[in-house]
Design a protein around this motif. Structure first.
Motif: not given
Length: 471
Positions: A376-383, A468-469
């Motif tokens: 979740n953190s990896a894909v949620g940190a990008v546009p 959310v970036v």
């Protein structure tokens, strides 16, 4: 088809595909002793039986993700499903260990399309505020492979033969295929160009590093073969980073790693899977070689550990949406380290099963907490338009972590023990468990580097949901 119905189908089909891919990573573990006896395989050949699949999957993951962005994620998902199913039949028909290893390479190539595109299709289908819960369910279904893999592999190996662990994929693939063609909407990445130079450099780098890690145990870590391949892999990695930084439409934009959330999540995920896969490679053999259990009995005894992923991951995924990833990633890896360290202290050839269960449950709960958090953190940190690339990078690094963990912990095992007697195997296994504990501790430290979760305001009706970036 309504948005809700579409999301339901995407979640179901990608979860089944992930189950198939994960199952073939894990179902082999309890059959290794039988394969060693049946095909006369050496320790290195057993390692390759597992790692041929992981190597192929790891080195082609970014290629699979890029092909999905270029030619369509659903289309390439279907291609991967067909390739994986056919290769599974080839594994089942293998007359010798060489054929089996080659067929496992082909399986990994199909899985390299299925894994990142499953994650990309799923992440794109769900808005950020519901993605953690979806990923928790996704990981819970994938967790069936962790629960059912060793158990099912043991039952099939003991009741039929080890070849049937691969035939299992064929009906699953045939069932999923028509629904994937009709129930998943086609999608593409924002960048439709194909970075051929980047693909070659990334694949060559990963192959060189992985080959050196796998061959280090047999050829010697100071041998010309291992040193050359590791150095070549490192040089190609530097070249890949340099190329991607200069290219306007990069296959893996290096700017993603400027995000602390993306970098920390991928580092922690690498170490989590390294510790998990390295332990899983050896623990089923410990139950059979050192304690004399059958494949089915070994699979049953792993259920308290592996069952935690299916039960805890969906709950953890929903809580991640509410409380953020850092406590679950760092705390989960700390529990994983505690469980493996505890088992290393008490393991013995005559260790009572009741004494194994508590540390296995502690480690299992930790793994189940950390897995949805890192994804979740990896894909949620990008546009949103970078989800496919982020998913490919995340999955590639986790698979490389598995190869790294098996190679390192098998090297530790071989230095301290062997197959000569139950005591010798236990000595090596205890040392490997200590190594697995240290890998998990390093992963927990990486998890602490995640930034605190930012609270966002829900978009107004009709507006596009913003990603959310976190940096």
């Amino acid at each position: 088809m309504s948005a809700r119905s579409h999301r339901g189908w995407v979640l179901a089909l990608t979860s089944i595909a992930s189950l198939m891919v994960a199952l073939d990573t894990l179902i082999v573990t309890v059959a290794l002793s039988t394969i060693r006896d049946d095909l006369g395989a050496t320790l290195e050949e057993l390692e390759w039986t597992v790692n041929a699949y992981n190597v192929s999957l790891a080195v082609l993951l970014l290629t699979g993700s890029a092909l999905g962005d270029r030619y369509g994620r659903r289309r390439m998902f279907v291609v991967g499903l067909v390739a994986f199913t056919v290769a599974s039949a080839a594994c089942a028909l293998a007359p010798g260990v060489g054929w089996l290893i080659v067929a496992r390479i082909a399986q990994g190539a199909g899985a390299a399309l299925l894994m990142p595109l499953s994650l990309a299709l799923l992440s794109a289908a769900f808005p950020p505020e519901r993605r953690g819960q979806a990923l928790g369910i996704f990981m819970g279904v994938t967790g069936l492979s962790v629960v059912g893999g060793p158990l099912l592999g043991g039952a099939i190996t003991e009741g039929l033969s080890w070849e049937w662990i691969f035939w299992l994929n064929v009906p699953l693939g045939l069932v999923v295929l028509p629904f994937a063609l009709t129930r998943i909407e086609e999608s593409h990445g924002a960048d439709s160009s194909l970075d051929l130079a980047g693909l070659v450099l990334a694949t060559g780098s990963a192959l060189g590093l992985v080959w050196g890690l796998v061959r280090g145990n047999e050829a010697g870590w100071a041998s010309a073969e291992v040193v050359t391949t590791l150095v070549l892999g490192a040089v190609l990695l530097v070249a890949f980073v340099g190329w991607e930084r200069r290219k306007a439409h990069a296959m893996l934009p290096m700017r993603l790693f400027r995000s602390r959330a993306f970098s920390a999540a991928n580092g922690a995920g690498f170490l989590l899977v390294a510790s998990l896969f390295g332990t899983l490679f050896l623990i089923a053999q410990f139950l059979q070689v050192a304690q004399g259990h059958s494949p089915l009995q070994a699979g049953l005894r792993l259920m308290p550990w592996t069952g935690c992923l299916m039960i805890v991951a969906p709950i953890a995924g929903a809580l991640v949406d509410r409380f953020g990833e850092r406590p679950f990633l760092a705390g989960g890896l700390a529990l994983q380290a505690a469980g493996f360290g505890w088992l290393a202290l008490v393991v013995a050839p005559d260790l009572a099963y009741a004494e194994m269960v508590p540390p296995l449950v502690v480690a299992g709960i930790g793994i189940a907490m950390a897995m949805p958090a890192t994804q979740n953190s990896a894909v949620g940190a990008v546009p949103a338009d970078m989800i496919g690339k982020a998913a490919g990078a995340n999955t590639m690094l986790r698979q490389l972590g598995g190869v790294f963990g098996i190679a390192v912990l098998v090297a530790v095992f071989a230095a301290r023990g062997g197959y000569e007697s139950p005591a010798a195997f236990t000595d090596g296994f205890a040392a490997a468990l200590t190594g697995a504990c240290l890998l998990a501790v390093a992963g927990a430290a990486a998890g602490l580097l995640l930034p605190a979760r930012r609270t966002t305001t829900a978009p107004a009706a009709g507006e596009r949901t913003a990603e959310v970036v976190r940096s």
